[in-house]
Design a protein around this motif. Structure first.
Motif, PDB file in Angstrom:
ATOM      1  N   GLY A 123       0.781  -1.240   0.000  1.00 41.68           N
ATOM      2  CA  GLY A 123       0.000   0.000   0.000  1.00 41.68           C
ATOM      3  C   GLY A 123       0.807   1.282   0.000  1.00 41.68           C
ATOM      4  O   GLY A 123       0.260   2.354   0.241  1.00 41.68           O
ATOM      5  N   GLY A 124       2.085   1.194  -0.278  1.00 44.14           N
ATOM      6  CA  GLY A 124       2.931   2.388  -0.277  1.00 44.14           C
ATOM      7  C   GLY A 124       2.487   3.455  -1.256  1.00 44.14           C
ATOM      8  O   GLY A 124       2.491   4.642  -0.921  1.00 44.14           O
ATOM      9  N   LEU A 125       2.111   3.055  -2.441  1.00 46.98           N
ATOM     10  CA  LEU A 125       1.651   4.031  -3.433  1.00 46.98           C
ATOM     11  C   LEU A 125       0.383   4.720  -2.949  1.00 46.98           C
ATOM     12  O   LEU A 125       0.243   5.940  -3.062  1.00 46.98           O
ATOM     13  CB  LEU A 125       1.411   3.361  -4.787  1.00 46.98           C
ATOM     14  CG  LEU A 125       0.887   4.268  -5.896  1.00 46.98           C
ATOM     15  CD1 LEU A 125       1.865   5.387  -6.197  1.00 46.98           C
ATOM     16  CD2 LEU A 125       0.598   3.465  -7.152  1.00 46.98           C
ATOM     17  N   ALA A 126      -0.544   3.941  -2.380  1.00 51.69           N
ATOM     18  CA  ALA A 126      -1.793   4.511  -1.873  1.00 51.69           C
ATOM     19  C   ALA A 126      -1.523   5.544  -0.777  1.00 51.69           C
ATOM     20  O   ALA A 126      -2.160   6.600  -0.735  1.00 51.69           O
ATOM     21  CB  ALA A 126      -2.712   3.409  -1.365  1.00 51.69           C
ATOM     22  N   LEU A 127      -0.577   5.255   0.105  1.00 48.03           N
ATOM     23  CA  LEU A 127      -0.240   6.217   1.164  1.00 48.03           C
ATOM     24  C   LEU A 127       0.288   7.520   0.571  1.00 48.03           C
ATOM     25  O   LEU A 127      -0.093   8.610   0.994  1.00 48.03           O
ATOM     26  CB  LEU A 127       0.800   5.616   2.108  1.00 48.03           C
ATOM     27  CG  LEU A 127       0.318   4.506   3.020  1.00 48.03           C
ATOM     28  CD1 LEU A 127       1.499   3.886   3.777  1.00 48.03           C
ATOM     29  CD2 LEU A 127      -0.720   5.019   3.992  1.00 48.03           C
ATOM     30  N   GLY A 128       1.155   7.409  -0.414  1.00 44.71           N
ATOM     31  CA  GLY A 128       1.686   8.603  -1.069  1.00 44.71           C
ATOM     32  C   GLY A 128       0.614   9.396  -1.785  1.00 44.71           C
ATOM     33  O   GLY A 128       0.598  10.629  -1.724  1.00 44.71           O
ATOM     34  N   LEU A 129      -0.294   8.696  -2.459  1.00 49.38           N
ATOM     35  CA  LEU A 129      -1.378   9.384  -3.154  1.00 49.38           C
ATOM     36  C   LEU A 129      -2.269  10.127  -2.170  1.00 49.38           C
ATOM     37  O   LEU A 129      -2.655  11.281  -2.412  1.00 49.38           O
ATOM     38  CB  LEU A 129      -2.212   8.384  -3.964  1.00 49.38           C
ATOM     39  CG  LEU A 129      -1.527   7.759  -5.178  1.00 49.38           C
ATOM     40  CD1 LEU A 129      -2.401   6.650  -5.772  1.00 49.38           C
ATOM     41  CD2 LEU A 129      -1.210   8.805  -6.223  1.00 49.38           C
ATOM     42  N   GLU A 130      -2.601   9.487  -1.050  1.00 51.87           N
ATOM     43  CA  GLU A 130      -3.441  10.136  -0.046  1.00 51.87           C
ATOM     44  C   GLU A 130      -2.754  11.364   0.547  1.00 51.87           C
ATOM     45  O   GLU A 130      -3.397  12.388   0.764  1.00 51.87           O
ATOM     46  CB  GLU A 130      -3.826   9.153   1.051  1.00 51.87           C
ATOM     47  CG  GLU A 130      -4.860   8.144   0.589  1.00 51.87           C
ATOM     48  CD  GLU A 130      -5.302   7.189   1.685  1.00 51.87           C
ATOM     49  OE1 GLU A 130      -4.599   7.081   2.711  1.00 51.87           O
ATOM     50  OE2 GLU A 130      -6.356   6.556   1.491  1.00 51.87           O
ATOM     51  N   LYS A 131      -1.459  11.274   0.779  1.00 52.34           N
ATOM     52  CA  LYS A 131      -0.730  12.424   1.322  1.00 52.34           C
ATOM     53  C   LYS A 131      -0.685  13.583   0.336  1.00 52.34           C
ATOM     54  O   LYS A 131      -0.542  14.733   0.740  1.00 52.34           O
ATOM     55  CB  LYS A 131       0.687  12.027   1.732  1.00 52.34           C
ATOM     56  CG  LYS A 131       0.706  11.194   2.988  1.00 52.34           C
ATOM     57  CD  LYS A 131       2.119  10.903   3.441  1.00 52.34           C
ATOM     58  CE  LYS A 131       2.045  10.075   4.698  1.00 52.34           C
ATOM     59  NZ  LYS A 131       2.971  10.500   5.704  1.00 52.34           N
ATOM     60  N   SER A 132      -0.824  13.285  -0.955  1.00 50.84           N
ATOM     61  CA  SER A 132      -0.816  14.350  -1.957  1.00 50.84           C
ATOM     62  C   SER A 132      -2.227  14.847  -2.275  1.00 50.84           C
ATOM     63  O   SER A 132      -2.400  15.672  -3.165  1.00 50.84           O
ATOM     64  CB  SER A 132      -0.124  13.881  -3.236  1.00 50.84           C
ATOM     65  OG  SER A 132      -0.900  12.890  -3.890  1.00 50.84           O
ATOM     66  N   GLY A 133      -3.242  14.321  -1.559  1.00 49.20           N
ATOM     67  CA  GLY A 133      -4.602  14.830  -1.727  1.00 49.20           C
ATOM     68  C   GLY A 133      -5.493  14.009  -2.634  1.00 49.20           C
ATOM     69  O   GLY A 133      -6.622  14.403  -2.917  1.00 49.20           O
ATOM     70  N   ILE A 134      -5.018  12.873  -3.106  1.00 42.72           N
ATOM     71  CA  ILE A 134      -5.818  12.008  -3.973  1.00 42.72           C
ATOM     72  C   ILE A 134      -6.552  10.994  -3.109  1.00 42.72           C
ATOM     73  O   ILE A 134      -5.961  10.373  -2.226  1.00 42.72           O
ATOM     74  CB  ILE A 134      -4.930  11.312  -5.023  1.00 42.72           C
ATOM     75  CG1 ILE A 134      -4.316  12.366  -5.940  1.00 42.72           C
ATOM     76  CG2 ILE A 134      -5.720  10.287  -5.817  1.00 42.72           C
ATOM     77  CD1 ILE A 134      -3.265  11.834  -6.886  1.00 42.72           C
ATOM     78  N   ASN A 135      -7.843  10.830  -3.338  1.00 47.09           N
ATOM     79  CA  ASN A 135      -8.681   9.930  -2.564  1.00 47.09           C
ATOM     80  C   ASN A 135      -8.586   8.510  -3.131  1.00 47.09           C
ATOM     81  O   ASN A 135      -9.039   8.248  -4.236  1.00 47.09           O
ATOM     82  CB  ASN A 135     -10.132  10.425  -2.605  1.00 47.09           C
ATOM     83  CG  ASN A 135     -11.036   9.602  -1.740  1.00 47.09           C
ATOM     84  OD1 ASN A 135     -10.634   9.092  -0.705  1.00 47.09           O
ATOM     85  ND2 ASN A 135     -12.279   9.477  -2.164  1.00 47.09           N
ATOM     86  N   VAL A 136      -7.996   7.594  -2.367  1.00 47.63           N
ATOM     87  CA  VAL A 136      -7.892   6.198  -2.781  1.00 47.63           C
ATOM     88  C   VAL A 136      -9.156   5.489  -2.309  1.00 47.63           C
ATOM     89  O   VAL A 136      -9.390   5.353  -1.122  1.00 47.63           O
ATOM     90  CB  VAL A 136      -6.634   5.520  -2.208  1.00 47.63           C
ATOM     91  CG1 VAL A 136      -6.569   4.061  -2.632  1.00 47.63           C
ATOM     92  CG2 VAL A 136      -5.381   6.256  -2.671  1.00 47.63           C
ATOM     93  N   VAL A 137      -9.983   5.050  -3.266  1.00 45.17           N
ATOM     94  CA  VAL A 137     -11.282   4.467  -2.914  1.00 45.17           C
ATOM     95  C   VAL A 137     -11.266   2.948  -2.852  1.00 45.17           C
ATOM     96  O   VAL A 137     -12.153   2.351  -2.260  1.00 45.17           O
ATOM     97  CB  VAL A 137     -12.391   4.951  -3.879  1.00 45.17           C
ATOM     98  CG1 VAL A 137     -12.592   6.452  -3.746  1.00 45.17           C
ATOM     99  CG2 VAL A 137     -12.072   4.591  -5.307  1.00 45.17           C
ATOM    100  N   ALA A 138     -10.261   2.304  -3.430  1.00 40.60           N
ATOM    101  CA  ALA A 138     -10.200   0.839  -3.399  1.00 40.60           C
ATOM    102  C   ALA A 138      -8.766   0.367  -3.611  1.00 40.60           C
ATOM    103  O   ALA A 138      -7.994   0.974  -4.351  1.00 40.60           O
ATOM    104  CB  ALA A 138     -11.093   0.246  -4.485  1.00 40.60           C
ATOM    105  N   LEU A 139      -8.451  -0.719  -2.918  1.00 41.16           N
ATOM    106  CA  LEU A 139      -7.172  -1.399  -3.097  1.00 41.16           C
ATOM    107  C   LEU A 139      -7.456  -2.844  -3.470  1.00 41.16           C
ATOM    108  O   LEU A 139      -8.417  -3.431  -2.979  1.00 41.16           O
ATOM    109  CB  LEU A 139      -6.363  -1.382  -1.798  1.00 41.16           C
ATOM    110  CG  LEU A 139      -5.956  -0.022  -1.261  1.00 41.16           C
ATOM    111  CD1 LEU A 139      -5.408  -0.164   0.155  1.00 41.16           C
ATOM    112  CD2 LEU A 139      -4.928   0.613  -2.151  1.00 41.16           C
TER     113      LEU A 139
END
Length: 43
Positions: free
Chosen positions: A14-30
């Protein structure tokens, strides 16, 4: 500003998802198949 949503296929730990969330992108599914990676994602 427009909201950006994302899904992550082959998420691993989930590293990419964490980075995306920190940049303001809403991760809706993994999505992940590996049982050890899934346990990490749950944490």
């Amino acid at each position: 500003m427009k909201e950006i949503n994302s899904i992550e296929l082959f998420a691993g730990a989930g590293g990419l998802a964490l980075g995306l969330e920190k940049s303001g992108i809403n991760v809706v599914a993994l999505n992940e198949y590996d049982k050890n990676a899934i346990e990490t994602l749950k944490l």
